[in-house]
Motif scaffolding. Structure first.
Motif, PDB file in Angstrom:
ATOM      1  N   MET A   4       6.109   7.131   2.712  1.00 40.31           N
ATOM      2  CA  MET A   4       6.214   5.962   2.634  1.00 40.31           C
ATOM      3  C   MET A   4       5.942   5.093   1.221  1.00 40.31           C
ATOM      4  N   ASN A   5       6.558   4.134   1.194  1.00 42.25           N
ATOM      5  CA  ASN A   5       6.478   3.465  -0.311  1.00 42.25           C
ATOM      6  C   ASN A   5       5.458   2.405   0.016  1.00 42.25           C
ATOM      7  N   GLN A   6       4.651   2.497  -0.914  1.00 37.52           N
ATOM      8  CA  GLN A   6       3.321   1.353  -1.017  1.00 37.52           C
ATOM      9  C   GLN A   6       4.070   0.119  -1.354  1.00 37.52           C
ATOM     10  N   LYS A   7       3.473  -0.866  -0.630  1.00 34.61           N
ATOM     11  CA  LYS A   7       3.864  -2.328  -0.894  1.00 34.61           C
ATOM     12  C   LYS A   7       3.375  -2.708  -2.347  1.00 34.61           C
ATOM     13  N   PRO A   8       4.044  -3.262  -3.223  1.00 33.15           N
ATOM     14  CA  PRO A   8       3.263  -3.721  -4.491  1.00 33.15           C
ATOM     15  C   PRO A   8       2.196  -4.976  -3.982  1.00 33.15           C
ATOM     16  N   SER A   9       1.038  -4.974  -4.925  1.00 33.93           N
ATOM     17  CA  SER A   9       0.213  -5.935  -4.618  1.00 33.93           C
ATOM     18  C   SER A   9       0.237  -7.399  -4.672  1.00 33.93           C
ATOM     19  N   THR A  10      -0.275  -8.272  -4.183  1.00 33.83           N
ATOM     20  CA  THR A  10       0.054  -9.779  -4.071  1.00 33.83           C
ATOM     21  C   THR A  10       0.125 -10.389  -5.541  1.00 33.83           C
ATOM     22  N   THR A  11      -0.685  -9.886  -6.244  1.00 36.52           N
ATOM     23  CA  THR A  11      -0.751 -10.258  -7.393  1.00 36.52           C
ATOM     24  C   THR A  11       0.710 -10.055  -8.361  1.00 36.52           C
TER      25      THR A  11
ATOM     26  N   ARG B 267       3.444  -9.360  -7.073  1.00 34.46           N
ATOM     27  CA  ARG B 267       4.645 -10.162  -6.471  1.00 34.46           C
ATOM     28  C   ARG B 267       4.718 -11.514  -6.781  1.00 34.46           C
ATOM     29  N   LEU B 268       3.351 -12.199  -7.002  1.00 35.37           N
ATOM     30  CA  LEU B 268       3.327 -13.657  -7.236  1.00 35.37           C
ATOM     31  C   LEU B 268       3.982 -13.438  -8.694  1.00 35.37           C
ATOM     32  N   ILE B 269       3.757 -12.580  -9.591  1.00 33.07           N
ATOM     33  CA  ILE B 269       3.974 -12.471 -11.055  1.00 33.07           C
ATOM     34  C   ILE B 269       5.389 -12.279 -11.185  1.00 33.07           C
ATOM     35  N   ALA B 270       6.031 -11.596 -10.125  1.00 34.83           N
ATOM     36  CA  ALA B 270       7.223 -11.284 -10.209  1.00 34.83           C
ATOM     37  C   ALA B 270       8.128 -12.555  -9.799  1.00 34.83           C
TER      38      ALA B 270
END
Length: 578
Positions: free
Chosen positions: A1-8, A10-13
């Motif tokens: 199962m792929n780990q979700k990217p961190s909130t930080t 995703r905000l940077i993205a």
């Protein structure tokens, strides 16, 4: 199962989409900081080189003062430019995030909305994205500006006196530790505050929707008390969070700043006893030192907004991480289906192990009318939900013209379906919009024709603005019968192959029911019509009547056959006839 990217991350993205604008703003910011920090050094030069007793050099002083004022004006222009770029970029980022959230909500299964209060969903789209906006607009701008100022100040301090500047390097680690402690304990209370705000929004939404029930059953006081519990809990946690903020922000920064300033004055005083210390250097160092604490206070002031934004961002990304189904475009050239609906041994459960439909099998052919009757909870609406693709069966198959609907896109499935609910919903807008829903294929003449066929044109043409009459939210200015007729016209205007009537005549008067019955005989010609009915008198002409009981088909046949059988249908019909 792929780990979700961190909130930080995703905000940077989201921010990297506008990386060139942000880089441009940062370069302009560097120019502004450099211009601002040049001021004390220019003042030091004036004091040490041109205001020495016995030396009169007013021309250079005036030039330096002109340079100082020019730099201040330049810094002001740069600050405006970088502020505008950062703020407008932040607004664009949040616009994109809000659209992504709204777009994804339309892809999420209805199971989520079955178990989630509407107010909480609204809170995610409106309040939580607004909190994230504060992160980009306030904290990001303040943090970047403050960091640039701190770097510039320390460079200037090392130029003036590297010994004392090295001593001042202990300040950032001290404040980092204080900020870490602040964030750790403050996050607990901010999380609770955001949860209570979401609960309050959900309760407010529910209270407004059911206000007539609340007033009719004298529930005003109880409702107010329930709201007060949520409101008080949020208040208590907000006070606790403010205590932490008060102790760890300006208070402690000011104390540390005063102590460090005292040490600097003592240092320069001691040096003045041992050697000649330039008064200009002393002035500039104190000026720069005083500027260190303003950026730090600015970061502290925005920490609460940052934490609130990260808590809100977690909630937003939780929704975005939910499994959804892409809203696909429908090929306009797709052939119109015959509308042959078949349920083959279908079993379904909203909750695993609690089947609401058990081995349902029937077929509705083109031009036929199939009615579903039964007591509340017998599974009538569940059959319609499955046919519309809102849920998928646990077992068995549902086909239209022999094609399994689970293998069809939801948009293609629903394109040739029309539905009329027991409680018709009208959107805010005029009447013609509520029929056409801005569908390019539905002309005004077609709208008027549909309204005429269902018998609604009479009362609409008597309205002050006719077909342009504005409808308020949910159509509360119209009677239930009038709303139902418009809802019927909406379904007919789309010319569906399959017409679904979910207790569509349950809340209208006998006269309006007569109008609808006459219209249905015309519009159901050549269409597959499925009707959920409580008024058994409205389905006497149905080709097939399915009597549901506890999720199973207990009886089937037309009206005459079921009356002759003398079973459940006959008893229900006799009870309604008295």
């Amino acid at each position: 199962m792929n780990q979700k990217p961190s909130t930080t991350r995703r905000l940077i993205a989201y921010a990297l989409v506008y990386k060139f604008r942000i880089i441009g703003a940062l370069l302009i910011l560097c120019c502004a900081v450099g211009a601002e920090l040049a001021g004390p050094y220019i003042t030091k030069t004036i004091i040490d080189q041109h205001l020495t007793p016995g030396i009169s050099q007013m021309a250079p002083v005036l030039k330096l003062l002109g340079l100082y004022m020019g730099l201040l004006l330049f810094a002001s222009i740069c600050n405006y430019a970088q502020g505008y770029l950062l703020q407008s970029t932040a607004l664009q980022i949040i616009k994109n995030m809000r659209m992504d959230l709204m777009r994804h909500i339309q892809r999420i299964s209805l199971r989520y909305f079955d178990n989630t209060p509407i107010g909480q969903v609204v809170s995610r789209i409106a309040n939580d994205t607004e909190a994230v906006r504060d992160l980009f607009m306030s904290f990001m701008a303040t943090f970047v500006v403050s960091m640039m100022q701190l770097v510039g100040i320390f460079v200037a301090l090392f130029i003036l006196d590297w010994h004392l500047a090295a001593f001042c390097l202990v300040l950032p680690p001290i404040f980092v530790v204080i900020m870490s402690i602040h964030l750790k304990y403050s996050k607990i209370f901010i999380t609770i505050m955001r949860a209570r705000l979401s609960d309050m929004n959900a309760m407010i939404n529910e209270s407004i929707v059911v206000m007539p029930i609340i007033q009719a059953f004298r529930r005003e006081k109880v409702t107010l008390e329930e709201f007060e519990v949520l409101n008080k809990d949020r208040y208590v946690n907000q006070v606790k969070q403010f205590r932490i903020y008060s102790l760890s922000s300006r208070n402690i920064v000011g104390t540390v700043g005063s102590l460090v300033t005292a040490v600097v004055i003592w240092y320069f005083g001691r040096e003045s006893l041992q050697a000649v210390i330039s008064f200009g250097v002393f002035y500039a160092f104190i000026d720069y030192l005083g500027r260190i604490f303003q950026p730090i206070i600015g970061i502290f002031d925005q920490l609460t907004n940052a934490q609130r934004a990260f808590v809100s961002a977690d909630k937003v990304f939780t929704i975005l991480d939910m499994e959804g189904q892409e809203v696909e475009k429908v090929d306009r050239t797709t052939a119109r289906p015959e509308g042959i609906v078949k349920f083959d041994n279908v079993t379904f459960a909203y909750k695993e192990g609690e089947n609401v439909l058990k081995h349902i099998s029937f077929e509705a052919r083109k031009g036929e009318t199939v009615a579903l009757v039964g007591h509340t909870g017998s599974g009538k609406s569940s059959i319609m939900n499955l046919l519309l693709g809102f849920y998928e069966p646990s077992e068995g198959a549902i086909t239209i013209d022999g094609s399994d609907i689970t293998k069809m896109s939801k948009q293609a499935l629903r394109k040739h379906m029309g539905i009329v609910l027991q409680d018709p919903f009208l959107f805010a807008g005029d009447i013609k919009f509520n029929v056409s829903l801005y569908n390019e294929d539905i002309s005004l003449d077609r709208v008027k024709s549909a309204l005429h066929d269902v018998g609604a044109s009479g009362f609409i043409e008597q309205l002050p603005n006719g077909y342009d009459e504005q409808v308020v939210e949910r159509g509360s200015t119209l009677s239930s019968g009038q709303r139902q007729l418009i809802s019927f016209a909406r379904a007919l205007a789309f010319d569906p192959s399959i017409l679904i009537l979910d207790e569509a005549t349950a809340s209208i008067d006998s006269e309006t029911e007569g109008l609808i019955q006459r219209a249905l005989k015309v519009v159901s010609e050549g269409r597959t019509t499925l009707i959920i009915a409580h008024r058994l008198s409205t389905i006497r002409d149905a080709d097939q009547i399915l009597v549901l009981h506890r999720g199973e088909i207990a009886e089937r046949g037309n009206h005459e056959a079921l009356m002759a059988l003398g079973g459940r249908y006959a008893k229900m019909y006799q009870l309604q006839k008295g």
